[in-house]
Design a protein around this motif. Structure first.
Motif, PDB file in Angstrom:
ATOM      1  N   HIS A 169      -7.915  11.073  -1.433  1.00 47.88           N
ATOM      2  CA  HIS A 169      -8.439  10.544  -0.180  1.00 47.88           C
ATOM      3  C   HIS A 169      -7.661  11.098   1.014  1.00 47.88           C
ATOM      4  O   HIS A 169      -8.135  11.980   1.697  1.00 47.88           O
ATOM      5  N   ARG A 170      -6.428  10.616   1.208  1.00 43.14           N
ATOM      6  CA  ARG A 170      -5.679  11.125   2.357  1.00 43.14           C
ATOM      7  C   ARG A 170      -4.271  11.543   1.983  1.00 43.14           C
ATOM      8  O   ARG A 170      -3.361  11.536   2.824  1.00 43.14           O
ATOM      9  N   GLY A 171      -4.104  11.915   0.694  1.00 48.62           N
ATOM     10  CA  GLY A 171      -2.885  12.623   0.329  1.00 48.62           C
ATOM     11  C   GLY A 171      -1.689  11.771  -0.020  1.00 48.62           C
ATOM     12  O   GLY A 171      -0.581  12.299  -0.154  1.00 48.62           O
ATOM     13  N   HIS A 201      -5.417   2.957  -0.099  1.00 50.31           N
ATOM     14  CA  HIS A 201      -6.728   2.361   0.127  1.00 50.31           C
ATOM     15  C   HIS A 201      -7.468   2.046  -1.169  1.00 50.31           C
ATOM     16  O   HIS A 201      -8.663   1.802  -1.166  1.00 50.31           O
ATOM     17  N   GLY A 202      -6.719   2.119  -2.279  1.00 51.12           N
ATOM     18  CA  GLY A 202      -7.271   1.609  -3.529  1.00 51.12           C
ATOM     19  C   GLY A 202      -8.191   2.541  -4.317  1.00 51.12           C
ATOM     20  O   GLY A 202      -8.880   2.082  -5.231  1.00 51.12           O
ATOM     21  N   TRP A 203      -8.241   3.812  -4.008  1.00 52.77           N
ATOM     22  CA  TRP A 203      -9.041   4.709  -4.854  1.00 52.77           C
ATOM     23  C   TRP A 203      -8.459   4.673  -6.270  1.00 52.77           C
ATOM     24  O   TRP A 203      -7.237   4.564  -6.445  1.00 52.77           O
ATOM     25  N   CYS A 206      -4.456   4.068  -6.183  1.00 52.93           N
ATOM     26  CA  CYS A 206      -3.652   4.474  -5.027  1.00 52.93           C
ATOM     27  C   CYS A 206      -3.257   3.244  -4.216  1.00 52.93           C
ATOM     28  O   CYS A 206      -4.082   2.367  -3.942  1.00 52.93           O
ATOM     29  N   CYS A 239      -3.181  11.685  -4.145  1.00 55.88           N
ATOM     30  CA  CYS A 239      -4.483  11.039  -4.029  1.00 55.88           C
ATOM     31  C   CYS A 239      -5.421  11.937  -3.226  1.00 55.88           C
ATOM     32  O   CYS A 239      -5.033  12.514  -2.206  1.00 55.88           O
TER      33      CYS A 239
HETATM   34  S1  FES Z   1      -4.729   7.899   0.393  1.00 52.80           S
HETATM   35 FE1  FES Z   1      -5.143   7.180  -1.590  1.00 52.80          FE
HETATM   36  S2  FES Z   1      -6.750   5.790  -1.277  1.00 52.80           S
HETATM   37 FE2  FES Z   1      -6.353   6.530   0.702  1.00 52.80          FE
END
Ligand code: FES
Ligand SMILES: [Fe+2]
Length: 430
Positions: A102-104, A129-131, A126, A100
């Motif tokens: 966002h934060r991996g 956090h839902g991305w 994901c 992902c």
């Molecule tokens: S790590 Fe995937 S949405 Fe935050």
């Protein structure tokens, strides 16, 4: 059973020099071989970069992606990543690193993050956090997007992996810029088997095993048949006979093409054997040594099979660099092997057997018998590999003589060394 050797047919490949396959490829030499490449942790680290992050790797088949939105993940520990392979809304097969933006977090997994998974979806979400990501990899939703700083979703699509399909086999290449297209990489000998009717053989039996040996040791075990009458002596009443033991074994044909290799052999031909030479289970199921005896109707076979043109032809084992093998049987089925390194002295072995789907219980039993026989052989090989690895690591002996029919082992280790040398040279230049 010893069989006479047969020279290459009119496939455009050179005939072997009389009396020796190895001598026909002088670049291989005939010196005893070092197995340092199979025991050195340092060399393994080089292989990861030089080979597995640069070669085309087969990760599955199109039947695993039956519909638009079908996906599967593949753990590639050797390349320190996981990928997700997906059929998009446009029907195209794509591959992405399974991370992902966002934060991996690992994007696609089910219950256990280290295990492979598969399924069907409209998009990937994901768990953290839902991305959300579309099947073409584009990022389509960011939770509380306005709280980010100048974030443009267009810049946060999944990281693509080069992906191409050949004969229904899905290949990926982890290089930022692959040095060759998939078909150029596969070359003429392998491309000549692209038209095999793989798509008709959708009944699959699957094995996987963690093996305590370097990945190349298992490749070596399946690319020479010199060991077969000895290691597998108990598999058949015939091979245990003294005259068969004394005769040993000869492959029918060996061929090299770039980094890829082929060996053709005859097979047990159970359907032609005397009843007393067979096990009762083989007679009853009409299967064994090797595969089901009754061949399905699969139409014309590609010209690339049996390139040696042998009338005793029973099987071709195509060793596709670096870690993928397709083995075709004269009775109209095929199997594949994959060897996925997990460290310098461990790897994950995968074996798949593919048949035209059984039309009745008798055919199904014949397939099951073939699958069980295969497992028995592979277990015998696997055990021996661990014993070999243990003693190679002693480094008491440093050079090992290979005979003429171990030519493919010699070639594998040379190609490995060549790829590592090439990588080191390019890295030094850069
Ligand atoms: S790590 Fe995937 S949405 Fe935050
Ligand atoms: Fe074997």
């Amino acid at each position: 059973m010893a069989q006479p050797r047969t020279a290459g047919s009119g496939t455009g490949f050179p005939k072997p020099a009389e009396g020796s396959w190895t001598a026909h490829y002088p670049e291989l030499g005939t010196e005893p071989l070092s197995y340092e490449d199979s025991v050195s942790p340092k060399f393994y680290q080089l292989e990861r970069q030089a080979i597995f992050k640069r070669a085309w790797l087969n990760v599955g088949r199109v039947e695993q992606l039956p519909r638009n939105g079908s996906y599967f993940t593949k753990e590639l520990a050797v390349a320190n990543t996981s990928i997700v392979v997906v059929r998009g809304k446009d029907g195209k097969v794509r591959a992405f690193h399974n991370i992902c933006r966002h934060r991996g977090n690992k994007l696609v997994w089910t219950d256990f993050p280290r295990e492979e998974t598969s399924g069907n979806c409209r998009h990937f979400v994901c768990k953290y956090h839902g991305w959300r990501y579309e099947l073409d990899g584009s990022c389509s939703f960011v939770q509380q997007e306005s709280e980010f700083f100048d974030l443009d979703k267009k810049d946060y699509g999944l990281v693509p992996v080069h992906c191409d399909v050949w004969g229904g086999f899905i290949f990926v290449n982890l290089d930022a810029q692959p040095q060759q297209t998939l078909r150029d990489f596969l070359g003429p000998m392998i491309n000549a088997i692209e038209d095999y009717p793989y798509d008709k053989m959708t009944e699959r039996f699957y094995y996987r095993a963690e093996v305590g040996a370097n990945w190349k040791l298992f490749l070596d075990a399946f690319q020479e048949f010199y060991h077969a009458p000895v290691l597998h002596a108990k598999q058949s009443p015939v091979s245990a006979r003294p005259e068969v033991q004394a005769a040993g074994y000869e492959g029918l044909h060996y061929q090299l093409d770039g980094p890829h290799r082929l060996v053709s052999t005859t097979t047990g031909r159970g359907w032609l054997m005397a009843p007393e030479d067979l096990k009762p289970m083989e007679r009853v199921t009409r299967s064994g040594l090797f595969g089901a005896w009754d061949a399905p109707e699969i139409g014309e076979l590609p010209s690339g099979l049996n390139p040696g043109g042998s009338k005793w032809w029973g099987q071709d084992s195509f060793q596709i660099w670096p870690n993928f093998v397709i083995l075709f049987w004269e009775r109209g089925w095929y199997l594949t092997y994959h060897y996925w390194p997990t460290s310098h002295n461990t790897h994950l072995f995968e074996g798949n057997l593919y048949f035209v789907p059984a039309r009745n219980a008798r055919e199904r039993l014949a397939h099951e018998m073939a699958a069980v026989t295969f497992k028995e052989f592979a277990l015998q090989d696997g055990n021996t590999l661990e014993a070999t690895q243990i003693m190679l690591e002693s480094r008491v002996v440093k050079a090992f003589p290979l005979n003429d029919q171990e030519i493919l082992c010699r070639h594998l280790h040379k190609v490995t060394a060549d790829w590592v040398d090439d990588y080191k040279r390019k890295r030094a230049e850069a």
